[in-house]
Design a protein around this motif. Sequence first.
Motif, PDB file in Angstrom:
ATOM      1  N   GLY A 271       9.204  18.176  -8.730  1.00 34.91           N
ATOM      2  CA  GLY A 271       9.526  18.396  -7.312  1.00 34.91           C
ATOM      3  C   GLY A 271       8.340  18.092  -6.409  1.00 34.91           C
ATOM      4  N   ALA A 272       7.145  18.542  -6.808  1.00 32.91           N
ATOM      5  CA  ALA A 272       5.943  18.289  -6.006  1.00 32.91           C
ATOM      6  C   ALA A 272       5.623  16.798  -5.974  1.00 32.91           C
ATOM      7  N   ARG A 273       5.785  16.135  -7.094  1.00 33.90           N
ATOM      8  CA  ARG A 273       5.505  14.691  -7.143  1.00 33.90           C
ATOM      9  C   ARG A 273       6.509  13.919  -6.287  1.00 33.90           C
ATOM     10  N   MET A 274       7.776  14.281  -6.352  1.00 30.11           N
ATOM     11  CA  MET A 274       8.800  13.608  -5.544  1.00 30.11           C
ATOM     12  C   MET A 274       8.555  13.843  -4.051  1.00 30.11           C
ATOM     13  N   TYR A 275       8.241  15.084  -3.713  1.00 26.73           N
ATOM     14  CA  TYR A 275       8.007  15.410  -2.305  1.00 26.73           C
ATOM     15  C   TYR A 275       6.789  14.661  -1.778  1.00 26.73           C
ATOM     16  N   THR A 276       5.710  14.639  -2.549  1.00 24.50           N
ATOM     17  CA  THR A 276       4.496  13.940  -2.123  1.00 24.50           C
ATOM     18  C   THR A 276       4.761  12.442  -1.991  1.00 24.50           C
ATOM     19  N   ALA A 277       5.533  11.865  -2.895  1.00 23.32           N
ATOM     20  CA  ALA A 277       5.890  10.447  -2.785  1.00 23.32           C
ATOM     21  C   ALA A 277       6.683  10.198  -1.501  1.00 23.32           C
TER      22      ALA A 277
ATOM     23  N   SER B  51       0.839  -1.213   0.000  1.00 23.51           N
ATOM     24  CA  SER B  51       0.000   0.000   0.000  1.00 23.51           C
ATOM     25  C   SER B  51       0.865   1.252   0.000  1.00 23.51           C
ATOM     26  N   THR B  52       1.971   1.216   0.721  1.00 20.72           N
ATOM     27  CA  THR B  52       2.894   2.352   0.747  1.00 20.72           C
ATOM     28  C   THR B  52       3.519   2.569  -0.625  1.00 20.72           C
ATOM     29  N   VAL B  53       3.886   1.485  -1.297  1.00 16.06           N
ATOM     30  CA  VAL B  53       4.443   1.608  -2.649  1.00 16.06           C
ATOM     31  C   VAL B  53       3.408   2.233  -3.592  1.00 16.06           C
ATOM     32  N   VAL B  54       2.166   1.786  -3.505  1.00 14.57           N
ATOM     33  CA  VAL B  54       1.104   2.360  -4.347  1.00 14.57           C
ATOM     34  C   VAL B  54       0.928   3.849  -4.044  1.00 14.57           C
ATOM     35  N   ALA B  55       0.937   4.196  -2.746  1.00 16.36           N
ATOM     36  CA  ALA B  55       0.790   5.610  -2.377  1.00 16.36           C
ATOM     37  C   ALA B  55       1.969   6.446  -2.860  1.00 16.36           C
ATOM     38  N   MET B  56       3.146   5.838  -2.901  1.00 13.97           N
ATOM     39  CA  MET B  56       4.315   6.561  -3.400  1.00 13.97           C
ATOM     40  C   MET B  56       4.263   6.745  -4.915  1.00 13.97           C
ATOM     41  N   LEU B  57       3.671   5.809  -5.623  1.00 12.08           N
ATOM     42  CA  LEU B  57       3.587   5.910  -7.082  1.00 12.08           C
ATOM     43  C   LEU B  57       2.434   6.799  -7.540  1.00 12.08           C
TER      44      LEU B  57
ATOM     45  N   PRO C  39       1.418   9.895  -6.897  1.00 13.09           N
ATOM     46  CA  PRO C  39       1.668  11.268  -7.353  1.00 13.09           C
ATOM     47  C   PRO C  39       2.219  11.343  -8.781  1.00 13.09           C
ATOM     48  N   PHE C  40       2.809  10.278  -9.249  1.00  8.40           N
ATOM     49  CA  PHE C  40       3.436  10.319 -10.570  1.00  8.40           C
ATOM     50  C   PHE C  40       2.441  10.173 -11.719  1.00  8.40           C
ATOM     51  N   VAL C  41       1.173   9.974 -11.412  1.00  5.24           N
ATOM     52  CA  VAL C  41       0.151   9.967 -12.464  1.00  5.24           C
ATOM     53  C   VAL C  41      -0.562  11.317 -12.530  1.00  5.24           C
TER      54      VAL C  41
END
Length: 170
Positions: free
Chosen positions: A120-126, A104-110, A112-114
Amino acid sequence: MTGMNAPLDPTPRPTVNGGKLWAGGAATAAVAALIAIAGILLGRGLFDIDVLAPKGQGTWGDASTGWYAFGAAVAALLATGLVHALILTTPRPMRFFGWVVGLSTVVAMLAPFVTDGSLGARMYTAGLNFVLGIAIGSLVAGVARSATIMIPPRPAPRTYPPQSYPPQYR
């Protein structure tokens, strides 16, 4: 079945102190919400990253900050419910819980990239989602371990008269 005809249970079985587990789950929900708020404020205020909101929204952003914190709290409560069900129904419940939380953590980290936010915002949110996943998983797992009670196996029924008596006394 009860009495002398009850089947033997050779292994201890777990049960859960529900009050302790859910109090810990509620505390985890509060921690997760605060991590989400602190993470968003840190990203927007200190690093000037438009986390979950466009630049013009300011440090507090828009309503998405509240929804993000609410979502983190709900995720903690869902994790508590999951671990409660796993403890009562599955062998090796903490191993399954670890896998579910990890994936679930991996899914939550991925997730933002969609979106179409800046890199920068996507990396930070991940990264923030990673911290939330670790916090929720470790806190709920710790609470679950302390709230789990092992019920000892039932002893074998006594046979009367004992086998050590001489045959004439049986």
